[in-house]
Scaffold this motif. Sequence first.
Motif, PDB file in Angstrom:
ATOM      1  N   GLU A 112       2.554 -24.138  28.032  1.00  0.00           N
ATOM      2  CA  GLU A 112       0.962 -23.887  27.218  1.00  0.00           C
ATOM      3  C   GLU A 112       0.578 -22.737  28.010  1.00  0.00           C
ATOM      4  N   LEU A 113      -0.313 -22.470  27.111  1.00  0.00           N
ATOM      5  CA  LEU A 113      -1.065 -20.941  27.484  1.00  0.00           C
ATOM      6  C   LEU A 113      -3.047 -20.871  26.903  1.00  0.00           C
ATOM      7  N   ASN A 114      -3.413 -21.202  27.594  1.00  0.00           N
ATOM      8  CA  ASN A 114      -4.965 -21.366  27.121  1.00  0.00           C
ATOM      9  C   ASN A 114      -6.065 -20.183  27.483  1.00  0.00           C
ATOM     10  N   ALA A 115      -6.735 -19.790  26.725  1.00  0.00           N
ATOM     11  CA  ALA A 115      -8.042 -19.101  26.622  1.00  0.00           C
ATOM     12  C   ALA A 115      -9.117 -19.579  27.263  1.00  0.00           C
ATOM     13  N   PHE A 116      -9.931 -19.163  27.873  1.00  0.00           N
ATOM     14  CA  PHE A 116     -11.193 -20.236  29.165  1.00  0.00           C
ATOM     15  C   PHE A 116     -12.157 -19.253  28.268  1.00  0.00           C
ATOM     16  N   VAL A 117     -12.627 -19.813  26.677  1.00  0.00           N
ATOM     17  CA  VAL A 117     -13.840 -19.307  26.162  1.00  0.00           C
ATOM     18  C   VAL A 117     -14.929 -20.195  26.540  1.00  0.00           C
ATOM     19  N   PRO A 118     -16.254 -18.520  26.299  1.00  0.00           N
ATOM     20  CA  PRO A 118     -18.042 -19.312  27.411  1.00  0.00           C
ATOM     21  C   PRO A 118     -18.440 -19.903  26.417  1.00  0.00           C
ATOM     22  N   ALA A 119     -19.317 -20.494  27.213  1.00  0.00           N
ATOM     23  CA  ALA A 119     -20.463 -21.575  26.527  1.00  0.00           C
ATOM     24  C   ALA A 119     -22.177 -21.167  26.969  1.00  0.00           C
ATOM     25  N   LYS A 120     -22.682 -21.183  26.651  1.00  0.00           N
ATOM     26  CA  LYS A 120     -23.994 -20.522  26.821  1.00  0.00           C
ATOM     27  C   LYS A 120     -24.811 -21.898  26.979  1.00  0.00           C
ATOM     28  N   ASP A 121     -24.609 -22.951  26.176  1.00  0.00           N
ATOM     29  CA  ASP A 121     -25.141 -24.760  25.976  1.00  0.00           C
ATOM     30  C   ASP A 121     -23.981 -24.819  26.172  1.00  0.00           C
ATOM     31  N   PHE A 122     -22.916 -25.488  27.066  1.00  0.00           N
ATOM     32  CA  PHE A 122     -22.154 -26.022  26.976  1.00  0.00           C
ATOM     33  C   PHE A 122     -22.232 -27.550  25.599  1.00  0.00           C
ATOM     34  N   ALA A 123     -23.300 -28.152  26.319  1.00  0.00           N
ATOM     35  CA  ALA A 123     -22.990 -29.353  25.480  1.00  0.00           C
ATOM     36  C   ALA A 123     -23.021 -29.219  23.947  1.00  0.00           C
ATOM     37  N   LEU A 124     -23.661 -27.763  23.435  1.00  0.00           N
ATOM     38  CA  LEU A 124     -24.310 -27.564  22.355  1.00  0.00           C
ATOM     39  C   LEU A 124     -22.519 -27.281  20.979  1.00  0.00           C
ATOM     40  N   SER A 125     -21.931 -25.859  22.294  1.00  0.00           N
ATOM     41  CA  SER A 125     -20.952 -25.809  21.819  1.00  0.00           C
ATOM     42  C   SER A 125     -19.682 -27.183  21.694  1.00  0.00           C
ATOM     43  N   LYS A 126     -19.587 -28.190  22.694  1.00  0.00           N
ATOM     44  CA  LYS A 126     -18.904 -28.897  22.465  1.00  0.00           C
ATOM     45  C   LYS A 126     -18.660 -29.769  21.196  1.00  0.00           C
ATOM     46  N   GLN A 127     -20.129 -30.381  20.671  1.00  0.00           N
ATOM     47  CA  GLN A 127     -20.254 -30.645  19.690  1.00  0.00           C
ATOM     48  C   GLN A 127     -19.879 -29.238  18.602  1.00  0.00           C
TER      49      GLN A 127
ATOM     50  N   LEU B 182      -9.720 -24.171  25.867  1.00  0.00           N
ATOM     51  CA  LEU B 182     -10.424 -24.603  27.196  1.00  0.00           C
ATOM     52  C   LEU B 182     -11.889 -23.666  27.237  1.00  0.00           C
ATOM     53  N   LEU B 183     -12.767 -25.042  26.806  1.00  0.00           N
ATOM     54  CA  LEU B 183     -14.343 -24.361  26.791  1.00  0.00           C
ATOM     55  C   LEU B 183     -14.874 -25.067  28.153  1.00  0.00           C
ATOM     56  N   GLN B 184     -15.672 -23.166  28.416  1.00  0.00           N
ATOM     57  CA  GLN B 184     -15.972 -23.448  30.527  1.00  0.00           C
ATOM     58  C   GLN B 184     -17.323 -22.710  29.783  1.00  0.00           C
ATOM     59  N   ARG B 185     -18.420 -23.745  31.034  1.00  0.00           N
ATOM     60  CA  ARG B 185     -19.745 -23.493  30.996  1.00  0.00           C
ATOM     61  C   ARG B 185     -19.970 -22.673  31.840  1.00  0.00           C
ATOM     62  N   PHE B 186     -20.089 -21.180  31.618  1.00  0.00           N
ATOM     63  CA  PHE B 186     -19.823 -20.253  32.090  1.00  0.00           C
ATOM     64  C   PHE B 186     -20.429 -18.952  30.778  1.00  0.00           C
ATOM     65  N   TYR B 187     -21.627 -18.054  30.925  1.00  0.00           N
ATOM     66  CA  TYR B 187     -22.579 -17.236  30.272  1.00  0.00           C
ATOM     67  C   TYR B 187     -22.367 -16.065  30.872  1.00  0.00           C
ATOM     68  N   VAL B 188     -22.165 -14.820  30.364  1.00  0.00           N
ATOM     69  CA  VAL B 188     -22.514 -13.861  30.133  1.00  0.00           C
ATOM     70  C   VAL B 188     -22.706 -12.881  29.655  1.00  0.00           C
TER      71      VAL B 188
ATOM     72  N   SER C  76     -19.579 -17.328  13.771  1.00  0.00           N
ATOM     73  CA  SER C  76     -19.172 -17.297  15.474  1.00  0.00           C
ATOM     74  C   SER C  76     -20.082 -18.973  16.143  1.00  0.00           C
ATOM     75  N   ASP C  77     -19.859 -19.348  17.371  1.00  0.00           N
ATOM     76  CA  ASP C  77     -19.511 -20.468  17.809  1.00  0.00           C
ATOM     77  C   ASP C  77     -21.182 -19.946  18.538  1.00  0.00           C
ATOM     78  N   PRO C  78     -22.156 -20.862  18.428  1.00  0.00           N
ATOM     79  CA  PRO C  78     -23.745 -21.189  19.617  1.00  0.00           C
ATOM     80  C   PRO C  78     -23.923 -19.817  20.513  1.00  0.00           C
ATOM     81  N   THR C  79     -22.806 -19.843  21.522  1.00  0.00           N
ATOM     82  CA  THR C  79     -22.599 -18.848  22.318  1.00  0.00           C
ATOM     83  C   THR C  79     -22.621 -17.022  22.045  1.00  0.00           C
ATOM     84  N   GLY C  80     -21.812 -17.333  20.890  1.00  0.00           N
ATOM     85  CA  GLY C  80     -21.548 -15.742  20.388  1.00  0.00           C
ATOM     86  C   GLY C  80     -20.101 -15.617  19.973  1.00  0.00           C
ATOM     87  N   VAL C  81     -18.859 -16.050  20.253  1.00  0.00           N
ATOM     88  CA  VAL C  81     -17.701 -16.072  20.636  1.00  0.00           C
ATOM     89  C   VAL C  81     -16.735 -16.128  19.123  1.00  0.00           C
TER      90      VAL C  81
END
Length: 124
Positions: A8-23, A50-56, A109-114
């Motif tokens: 497996e190979l995974n990217a770690f996608v950032p999420a500013k609002d983790f719950a919103l991004s999951k939805q 992978l979606l992560q609770r991380f935002y810069v 783009s997702d809610p974080t800007g990805v």
Amino acid sequence: MNPNLVLELNAFVPAKDFALSKQFYQDLGFELAWSNNDIASFKIASFSFLLQRFYVKEHSENFMMSLTVDDADSWWKHFEQIGLRKKYPHIMLKPPAMQPWGIRVLYVSDPTGVLWHIADRKNG
């Protein structure tokens, strides 16, 4: 090293609002495989990220994912049917169009800007 041993190979996608991004990703059609308070695994077919609770801000707004599909138009229709733009008014959403480099791409783009490039395998 034997590349056949890679599972497996995974990217770690950032999420500013983790719950919103999951939805958001579930609305797009990704399956939530598992989740805890800081990370969530999403799958579609045999692919995952992978979606992560991380935002810069600078990192998130320069983070891109590429997904190649059989038919970008069917993805666009799905986005319209579920009211993606209305449900997430701050996202960027552009219908499939031929790009100068010869590939038809739908942008969202997702809610974080990805930024996701959903490329049409048919290319035309």
